[in-house]
Design a protein around this motif. Structure first.
Motif, PDB file in Angstrom:
ATOM      1  N   UNK A   1    -127.741 -40.943 -37.731  1.00  0.00           N
ATOM      2  CA  UNK A   1    -128.959 -40.137 -37.910  1.00  0.00           C
ATOM      3  C   UNK A   1    -128.966 -39.550 -39.323  1.00  0.00           C
ATOM      4  N   UNK A   2    -130.133 -39.164 -39.789  1.00  0.00           N
ATOM      5  CA  UNK A   2    -130.235 -38.568 -41.131  1.00  0.00           C
ATOM      6  C   UNK A   2    -129.653 -37.156 -41.120  1.00  0.00           C
ATOM      7  N   UNK A   3    -128.752 -36.884 -42.084  1.00  0.00           N
ATOM      8  CA  UNK A   3    -128.120 -35.578 -42.210  1.00  0.00           C
ATOM      9  C   UNK A   3    -128.508 -34.919 -43.522  1.00  0.00           C
ATOM     10  N   UNK A   4    -128.535 -33.587 -43.524  1.00  0.00           N
ATOM     11  CA  UNK A   4    -128.593 -32.867 -44.789  1.00  0.00           C
ATOM     12  C   UNK A   4    -127.234 -33.011 -45.471  1.00  0.00           C
ATOM     13  N   UNK A   5    -127.154 -32.845 -46.793  1.00  0.00           N
ATOM     14  CA  UNK A   5    -125.860 -33.019 -47.488  1.00  0.00           C
ATOM     15  C   UNK A   5    -124.782 -32.082 -46.934  1.00  0.00           C
ATOM     16  N   UNK A   6    -123.545 -32.569 -46.924  1.00  0.00           N
ATOM     17  CA  UNK A   6    -122.392 -31.788 -46.483  1.00  0.00           C
ATOM     18  C   UNK A   6    -122.189 -30.611 -47.434  1.00  0.00           C
ATOM     19  N   UNK A   7    -122.025 -29.421 -46.874  1.00  0.00           N
ATOM     20  CA  UNK A   7    -121.827 -28.214 -47.685  1.00  0.00           C
ATOM     21  C   UNK A   7    -120.395 -27.705 -47.477  1.00  0.00           C
ATOM     22  N   UNK A   8    -119.579 -27.741 -48.537  1.00  0.00           N
ATOM     23  CA  UNK A   8    -118.218 -27.210 -48.437  1.00  0.00           C
ATOM     24  C   UNK A   8    -118.249 -25.687 -48.540  1.00  0.00           C
ATOM     25  N   UNK A   9    -117.378 -25.031 -47.770  1.00  0.00           N
ATOM     26  CA  UNK A   9    -117.364 -23.572 -47.723  1.00  0.00           C
ATOM     27  C   UNK A   9    -116.194 -22.965 -48.479  1.00  0.00           C
ATOM     28  N   UNK A  10    -115.239 -23.805 -48.943  1.00  0.00           N
ATOM     29  CA  UNK A  10    -114.111 -23.267 -49.717  1.00  0.00           C
ATOM     30  C   UNK A  10    -113.643 -24.318 -50.723  1.00  0.00           C
ATOM     31  N   UNK A  11    -112.916 -23.884 -51.767  1.00  0.00           N
ATOM     32  CA  UNK A  11    -112.482 -24.837 -52.812  1.00  0.00           C
ATOM     33  C   UNK A  11    -111.548 -25.913 -52.275  1.00  0.00           C
ATOM     34  N   UNK A  12    -110.774 -25.611 -51.225  1.00  0.00           N
ATOM     35  CA  UNK A  12    -109.832 -26.605 -50.675  1.00  0.00           C
ATOM     36  C   UNK A  12    -110.545 -27.706 -49.880  1.00  0.00           C
ATOM     37  N   UNK A  13    -111.839 -27.508 -49.624  1.00  0.00           N
ATOM     38  CA  UNK A  13    -112.663 -28.458 -48.859  1.00  0.00           C
ATOM     39  C   UNK A  13    -112.112 -28.687 -47.449  1.00  0.00           C
ATOM     40  N   UNK A  14    -111.555 -27.613 -46.878  1.00  0.00           N
ATOM     41  CA  UNK A  14    -111.063 -27.699 -45.499  1.00  0.00           C
ATOM     42  C   UNK A  14    -112.079 -27.123 -44.512  1.00  0.00           C
ATOM     43  N   UNK A  15    -113.182 -26.589 -45.023  1.00  0.00           N
ATOM     44  CA  UNK A  15    -114.259 -26.086 -44.170  1.00  0.00           C
ATOM     45  C   UNK A  15    -115.592 -26.563 -44.735  1.00  0.00           C
ATOM     46  N   UNK A  16    -116.501 -26.954 -43.844  1.00  0.00           N
ATOM     47  CA  UNK A  16    -117.799 -27.472 -44.306  1.00  0.00           C
ATOM     48  C   UNK A  16    -118.822 -27.342 -43.185  1.00  0.00           C
ATOM     49  N   UNK A  17    -120.090 -27.384 -43.547  1.00  0.00           N
ATOM     50  CA  UNK A  17    -121.177 -27.388 -42.560  1.00  0.00           C
ATOM     51  C   UNK A  17    -122.076 -28.586 -42.823  1.00  0.00           C
ATOM     52  N   UNK A  18    -122.705 -29.049 -41.764  1.00  0.00           N
ATOM     53  CA  UNK A  18    -123.639 -30.172 -41.874  1.00  0.00           C
ATOM     54  C   UNK A  18    -124.645 -30.037 -40.729  1.00  0.00           C
TER      55      UNK A  18
END
Length: 783
Positions: free
Chosen positions: A195-212
């Motif tokens: 399905x079409x997703x909005x771009x992945x948004x990282x929540x910290x510099x380590x890229x261990x947390x993100x929202x989509x």
């Protein structure tokens, strides 16, 4: 078709307005909160009934309703008691809500919203936790099943089928929104979806947390699938979760629970030498729904077409010296050979000829009898049986099928493939789990071939024997296994273990677990050390998954001749379900609004909320329409219109309609023009031994004339060696991106070439590169 879409069968408004889903992914576990918003726009009180799918291994752990400012939290109770309380509440004019799991399949739920007054709105909150399956490319798969396909009920089977009011998925009148938050100890590489997703948004510099989240305008016409990729995904992990403070110590909810994620690593010497024996049994679904496309694109290849291509690849990749047979099923079943035969050029050609003629023309989806026949065949000494099942998973008697596979699990391994949107996750995952194999799902734009070839590699691995799990814990701490014993291990495949820890634990203390097993005659072991300090902010996710694992294990225990579970075991399931708040087949969630003292006046009108049904999408788009007299029965199966179940439609009538419908689809739709894939054309020309012949068909597949191919052959080399080297060069040069699909048949070709001890191999490779325009190195091909 006037009544499809926004209206029920009586042309009344659909009371379900929207579904909002929030997903919290922690490493390889997801917590899912769905909010279903209802509104009664009629002038009379209604009962809204919604039948919908959930992942087959989901642990439903919370159910509540909000009417105006009143919040009602449901309790888990024994199913019959919950139903009686629901009926009593409705008869006395009270609002009530009931959520229950289907007794036939754990991936179908029924939600009843009772006594919704005129003009009233209700918001239903449903929460579940589920494990994320590991895919062939190491991605973790989360699937929100949006589509509920009709479940075919075999003739003569007991029990009423789940009543589903359905419309084509594109006409579903309520909206879906979904957002996901992903966190992991390891960096998140990417999140993909059909399905079409909005771009992945990282929540910290380590890229261990993100929202989509799903992009705006998502059509509720397919399952929502997220594929999550972590860096170093194969690291074993352990999570210890503290018990519930209010629960009694010594109980499952009162004690800490540990979840171990293990990835046993096999010695290189074993993984490099795949087995050259085995009995490979392929079981192909040929029910009418297999003539639909894998997704909702009219021009995409059909499910049966993709399965035929995959069988070609599988058959060409089998090792010399093995045995094989091909079964297919619908309302009846067929087999190519009376019993499994030795793999040879003659038997391979006969099988391929029959495979080309296979169509989706066998009616319904009765898999049970074909499995019974397969299991009745004696196993071949020193040829371990490997069963591959291809189906779109639309069966009614899921639990009966899984019980049969479990009963015969000691004689074979089962690899299952769910094809298309809405395939039953309970069936596909259950076949693999009970049969000690591996499950794969093929949806959206997925190609079936790479996933199936990965399972063939698993099947060719030697069976792991004598598996044992040993715990080492501090003095005073004991362990109770919640997971059934591990019966199968594959290289690179995850094994999850849940266990309850009882006794005093020191936060600084450590424990370990050792998995020992015997592999191809070699004793091996893998050990994982972990801290007993509870993880932070896990809620009770691990406890609920552990409870679900134990509940499913108990539900799967031996039944009597009537298919009934022992009363003592049933009581254990109910007690554990009530204690943990996790649903089971013997319990239900019940909520009654006792705070409203004014009884609701007037008779209650039932409104079945239409569920998305994918099966008829391709058929409708292809221009096929069932005859008007068939519509009530077809609709009862959820095929193409929003009708209520007709009282005069018994199971036999429905199955007859269903078979007439799907067979009519096959007969009435003009066959699509099948384009020849040069890759599959080349594969089809390979001989059982692994070599290719130098003939015009090979030249055409390579894009050359016969003269060009013959005139460039080094004089000292025979024709089969030259043809085989040319085919290998073409695969490495033209189809390198699909290497996982042809790697096994290429290995067979290499073995054949080595056995020929052919001269001038280097000259052949050089001449072949010149002819085909590539620069493939001899070493890269294994020569």
């Amino acid at each position: 078709m006037d009544c499809c879409g926004l209206l029920t069968a009586q042309k009344e408004p659909v009371p379900l307005k929207s579904i909002e889903v929030e997903v919290e992914v922690r490493d390889h576990v997801a917590t899912v909160v769905s909010t279903l918003n209802y509104e009664n726009k009629e002038d009379k009180p209604i009962e809204a009934v919604f039948v919908f799918p959930l992942p087959g291994d989901a642990a439903v752990c919370h159910f509540s309703a909000k009417i105006g400012q009143t919040q009602i939290v449901a309790e888990v109770k024994e199913k019959q008691q919950a139903r009686e309380e629901y009926d009593d509440a409705l008869s006395s004019g009270q609002q009530a809500f009931l959520l229950e799991e289907s007794e036939q399949s754990p991936d179908i739920f029924t939600l009843s919203v009772g006594s919704l007054p005129p003009g009233e709105s209700a918001s239903i909150r449903l929460e579940y936790v589920t494990e994320l399956a590991v895919q062939a490319d190491d991605g973790l798969r989360f699937c929100l099943p949006a589509v509920l396909n009709p479940r075919y009920q075999p003739q003569g089977s007991d029990g009423a089928s789940v009543q589903v009011t359905s419309v084509p998925a594109s006409l579903v009148p309520y909206s879906l929104s979904l957002s996901a938050r992903v966190s992991s100890p390891r960096p998140i590489c990417k999140v993909e979806s059909s399905c079409s997703l909005d771009p992945l948004q990282y929540l910290n510099p380590e890229q261990t947390q993100a929202t989509v989240k799903l992009a705006e305008g998502h059509k509720f016409d397919r399952d929502v699938e997220l594929l999550i990729y972590y860096k170093d995904a194969h690291q074993p992990t352990a999570v210890v979760e503290a018990g519930q403070a209010s629960a009694e110590p010594g109980t499952l909810m009162g004690d800490p629970v540990v979840m171990l994620s293990l990835y046993p690593e096999f010695p290189q010497s074993v993984t490099s030498s795949l087995a050259s024996c085995g009995e490979f049994v392929f079981l192909l679904d040929r029910s009418g729904s297999m003539d639909c496309s894998i997704n909702n694109t009219v021009h995409q290849e059909t499910r049966i077409g993709s399965a035929r291509d995959t069988l070609l690849l599988l058959l060409k990749s089998l090792p010399m010296g093995c045995y094989f047979n091909i079964y297919s099923f619908g309302s009846s079943y067929e087999h190519i050979f009376p019993k499994s035969v030795e793999y040879s050029e003659t038997t391979l050609e006969e099988a391929l000829k029959k495979v080309k003629e296979m169509n989706a023309d066998l009616g319904g989806t009765e898999i049970l009898e074909s499995l019974k026949h397969i299991y009745s065949q004696p196993c071949i000494p020193k040829q371990p049986r490997q069963l591959f099942v291809f189906t779109d998973g639309e069966v009614f008697n899921t639990k009966e099928v899984l019980d049969l596979v479990k009963k015969n699990s000691g004689s074979h391994r089962c690899f299952s493939f769910g094809i298309g949107e809405g395939a039953s996750s309970a069936l596909i995952n259950g076949l693999a789990k009970e049969g000690g194999g591996h499950a794969q799902f093929i949806t959206g734009t997925d190609r079936m071939q790479p996933k199936v070839m990965q399972s063939l590699r698993f099947a060719l691995q030697p069976a792991v024997e004598d598996i044992s799990v040993t715990w080492a814990l501090p003095k005073g701490v004991s362990v109770t296994d919640l997971s059934p014993p591990i019966t199968t291990i594959f290289q690179g495949q995850r094994s999850l273990i849940y266990a309850q820890l009882t006794g005093e634990t020191l936060e600084a203390a450590e424990g370990s677990v050792m998995v020992k097993y015997n592999l191809a005659g070699h004793p091996s072991q893998n050990q994982l050390h972990f801290s007993l300090k509870p993880a932070q902010d896990t809620g009770l996710t691990v406890h609920r998954l552990g409870a679900q694992t134990r509940i499913r294990s108990l539900e799967g225990e031996e039944r009597d001749n009537e298919g009934e579970l022992d009363e003592g075991v049933k009581k254990k399931v109910v007690d554990l379900s009530v204690q943990s708040g996790v649903s089971s087949s013997f319990t239900a969630f019940i909520a009654v609004n006792k705070g409203n003292n004014e009884p609701i006046e007037g008779p209650l009108t039932r409104r079945n909320v239409p569920a998305p049904s994918f099966m008829m999408m391709s058929c409708l788009q292809s221009g096929y329409m069932p005859a008007p007299q068939m519509m009530p029965c077809v609709a009862a199966y959820g095929a193409c219109a929003s009708f209520d179940m007709q009282e005069d439609c018994d199971i036999g009538d429905m199955n007859a309609c269903y078979e007439d419908l799907v067979c009519g689809v096959v007969e009435d739709i003009t066959p699509k023009q099948i384009s020849t894939d040069p890759f599959l054309e080349l594969v089809s020309l390979q001989k059982a031994s692994g070599c290719w012949l130098l003939d015009p068909a090979l030249a055409a597949a390579l894009g050359k004339t016969s003269e060009e191919v013959e005139n460039t052959k080094p004089s000292a080399v025979n024709q089969e060696v030259w043809a085989t080297i040319l085919a290998l060069i073409w695969l490495h040069g033209f189809k390198m991106e699909a290497k996982e699909e042809w790697e096994l048949l290429a290995m067979k070709a290499i073995s054949w070439l080595h056995a020929q001890n052919a001269p001038c191999v280097a000259d052949c490779v050089e001449a072949g590169n010149t002819l085909l325009g590539y620069s493939v190195q001899k070493d890269a091909m294994g020569l």
